[in-house]
Scaffold this active site. Structure first.
Site, short mmCIF file in Angstrom:
data_model
loop_
_atom_site.label_atom_id
_atom_site.label_comp_id
_atom_site.label_asym_id
_atom_site.label_seq_id
_atom_site.Cartn_x
_atom_site.Cartn_y
_atom_site.Cartn_z
N LYS A 96 0.86 -1.19 0.00
CA LYS A 96 0.00 0.00 0.00
C LYS A 96 0.89 1.23 0.00
CE LYS A 96 -4.48 0.70 0.08
NZ LYS A 96 -5.48 -0.19 -0.51
P1 NAD Z 1 -13.06 7.53 -2.95
O1 NAD Z 1 -12.09 8.58 -2.58
O2 NAD Z 1 -13.43 7.34 -4.38
O3 NAD Z 1 -14.43 7.73 -2.13
C1 NAD Z 1 -14.48 7.88 -0.75
C2 NAD Z 1 -15.88 8.38 -0.41
O4 NAD Z 1 -16.05 8.41 0.99
C3 NAD Z 1 -16.18 9.80 -0.90
O5 NAD Z 1 -17.52 9.87 -1.35
C4 NAD Z 1 -16.01 10.65 0.35
O6 NAD Z 1 -16.74 11.86 0.29
C5 NAD Z 1 -16.59 9.67 1.36
N1 NAD Z 1 -16.24 9.95 2.74
C6 NAD Z 1 -15.02 10.24 3.28
N2 NAD Z 1 -15.14 10.40 4.60
C7 NAD Z 1 -16.46 10.20 4.90
C8 NAD Z 1 -17.20 10.22 6.09
N3 NAD Z 1 -16.63 10.51 7.26
N4 NAD Z 1 -18.54 9.95 6.03
C9 NAD Z 1 -19.13 9.67 4.86
N5 NAD Z 1 -18.47 9.63 3.70
C10 NAD Z 1 -17.15 9.89 3.72
O7 NAD Z 1 -12.48 6.17 -2.33
P2 NAD Z 1 -12.84 4.69 -2.75
O8 NAD Z 1 -11.86 4.24 -3.78
O9 NAD Z 1 -14.30 4.57 -2.98
O10 NAD Z 1 -12.41 3.91 -1.42
C11 NAD Z 1 -13.28 3.84 -0.30
C12 NAD Z 1 -12.81 2.72 0.60
O11 NAD Z 1 -12.80 1.49 -0.14
C13 NAD Z 1 -11.39 2.87 1.17
O12 NAD Z 1 -11.37 2.26 2.43
C14 NAD Z 1 -10.55 2.06 0.21
O13 NAD Z 1 -9.35 1.59 0.81
C15 NAD Z 1 -11.50 0.91 -0.07
N6 NAD Z 1 -11.24 0.18 -1.31
C16 NAD Z 1 -11.20 0.82 -2.52
C17 NAD Z 1 -10.99 0.07 -3.67
C18 NAD Z 1 -11.02 0.70 -5.04
O14 NAD Z 1 -10.90 -0.04 -6.03
N7 NAD Z 1 -11.21 2.00 -5.18
C19 NAD Z 1 -10.76 -1.31 -3.59
C20 NAD Z 1 -10.82 -1.92 -2.33
C21 NAD Z 1 -11.06 -1.16 -1.21
#
Ligand code: NAD
Length: 415
Positions: A96
């Site tokens: 990561k």
């Molecule tokens: P992103 O940046 O695209 O979206 C994050 C979202 O969460 C945004 O809408 C943001 O406004 C919202 N957010 C942040 N803090 C918040 C809060 N306190 N309350 C409500 N909403 C809040 O990120 P993502 O890629 O969607 O990743 C989200 C999670 O999923 C992370 O934990 C990431 O590690 C995990 N993840 C992502 C992927 C991927 O392919 N993108 C894969 C596996 C896991």
């Protein structure tokens, strides 16, 4: 991560030296670099890359741009990547990375400069057979494209397989953008089926409306589930009749990627969203949002962890006592790394797969992994989370043992 690891390690009766080796990352790198901002001033940034394990293959894991990034978080996230790939049978290790910055306060030009500087600093770490980054919170196809471009420039030739989650024209895979959300939805439907619940009109609350949350919401909406609440960092919205997700996405795209101000729902507090009386709760924003402090108040029947680590280990016990099923992150959000693997394969083989091929293979892998995790949970009489760790750790330990025996036999022959 360590609490859960140790519970699974006890079941596997792992020796202390093996535990120590698997708990600690193989490598932790801290980089520092400066860029010139649009206003002409110099700003310094700190970034990390942690390689947790390369036992099963090249290390794989996203890069996060967020002000809250810190080394301990990156270490935990890198470990989760190892277990996630192992539980789904993807031949990758875990890594990561992250940069301490607020991407919303930076222009596209500044983000590009940051990404290129970070890549330059880590040019000896990244590589298709060494360490393959992907998007995470705050990063997406643009950043991955810049990373690939900088890495290729530094090597004097195009190297598409150094990173996944790229735009299609830069060698990305069809289906990668929505893969994590599609995977979360596939797993949610499997969990509902397992418990004999009808998906139609099942109520769902989703925290986070970024890559994972938005696509999970859309796929579940398309399967006739009722998404009654969604949130992003700015606001939490509730409509007991169900939110029209395609319409909300249109609004979000026209509203600078924010759901704030969407008129066809009531504004509730962020904490209220987590405790709504819904069938399924999908935390898809960030880690540690369900903890010992609010676990008692959770009313959902099933939690599907779209984010990494949204439920803290002390909340696990409370949720278990409340008979709330938690489908763990390392299974629930593994759709992303699975299609990242497909992208890496396509780049390495100079192939382009059709969307049906991507989606069918994704579904096959997730269905198989889901069945294995739930069967191990029944076998060991543990939660699906601990079962997933047992499967993943066992795989890594077994492959490590084979590798060590090969090395030992070579040494023996040389002696
Ligand atoms: P992103 O940046 O695209 O979206 C994050 C979202 O969460 C945004 O809408 C943001 O406004 C919202 N957010 C942040 N803090 C918040 C809060 N306190 N309350 C409500 N909403 C809040 O990120 P993502 O890629 O969607 O990743 C989200 C999670 O999923 C992370 O934990 C990431 O590690 C995990 N993840 C992502 C992927 C991927 O392919 N993108 C894969 C596996 C896991």
């Amino acid at each position: 991560m360590i609490d859960r690891f140790n519970t699974a390690a006890d079941i596997l009766d792992l020796s202390e030296p093996v535990r120590q080796k698997l708990q600690r990352p193989e490598k932790q790198i801290l980089v520092n670099f400066s860029i010139t901002l649009d206003n002409g001033t110099e700003q310094n940034f700190e970034g990390y890359r942690v390689i947790h394990s390369t036992v099963l293959g090249p290390s794989k894991g996203g890069i996060r741009y967020d002000n809250g990034v810190h080394l301990e978080e990156v270490k935990a996230l890198a470990g989760w990547m190892t277990w996630k790939s192992a539980v789904t049978g993807i031949p990758f290790g875990g890594a990561k990375g992250g940069i301490i910055c607020d991407p919303r306060q930076l222009s596209k030009t500044e983000l590009e400069k940051i990404t290129r500087a970070y890549t330059k600093a880590l040019v000896d770490t990244f590589g298709p057979e060494k360490d393959v980054p992907a998007p995470d919170m705050g990063t997406g196809p643009d950043e991955m494209g810049w990373l690939m471009d900088e890495f290729s420039l530094l090597h004097g030739k195009p190297i598409h397989a150094v990173v996944t989650g790229k735009h299609l024209h830069a060698g990305g895979s069809l289906g990668r953008v929505e893969a994590t959300g599609r995977g979360v939805s596939i797993i949610t439907l499997l969990a509902l089926r397992k418990f004999g619940l009808d998906a139609v009109n099942t109520t769902v609350a989703i925290q986070g409306f970024g890559n994972v949350g938005l696509h999970s919401a859309l796929f579940l909406y398309d399967h006739d589930l009722k998404i009654t609440a969604v949130s992003d960092v700015s606001v939490a919205l509730y409509n007991p009749e169900g939110i029209n997700i395609p319409e909300l996405i249109l609004y979000y795209n026209l509203n600078n990627k924010s759901i704030s101000g969407y008129p066809k729902a009531t504004v509730i507090s962020h904490s209220e969203l987590l405790t709504l009386n819904v069938d399924v709760l999908i935390p898809a924003a960030k880690e540690d949002v369900i903890t010992a402090e609010n676990a008692e108040a959770i009313n959902a029947s099933i939690i599907v962890e779209g984010a990494n680590g949204p439920v803290s280990s002390d909340a696990d016990t409370i949720l278990k006592d409340k008979k709330i099923l938690v489908v763990p992150d390392i299974l629930a959000n593994a759709g992303g790394v699975t299609v990242s693997y497909f992208e890496w394969l396509q780049n390495s083989l100079s192939e382009s797969w059709k969307i049906e091929q991507v989606n069918n293979r994704l579904e096959e892998i997730l269905e198989k992994s889901f069945a294995e995790v739930f069967s191990a949970a029944a076998h060991y009489n543990v939660s699906p989370r601990i079962a997933a760790y047992v499967i993943a750790i066992r795989k890594v330990v077994e492959v490590q043992a084979v590798k060590e025996s090969i090395v030992n036999s070579k040494n023996y022959k040389q002696n």
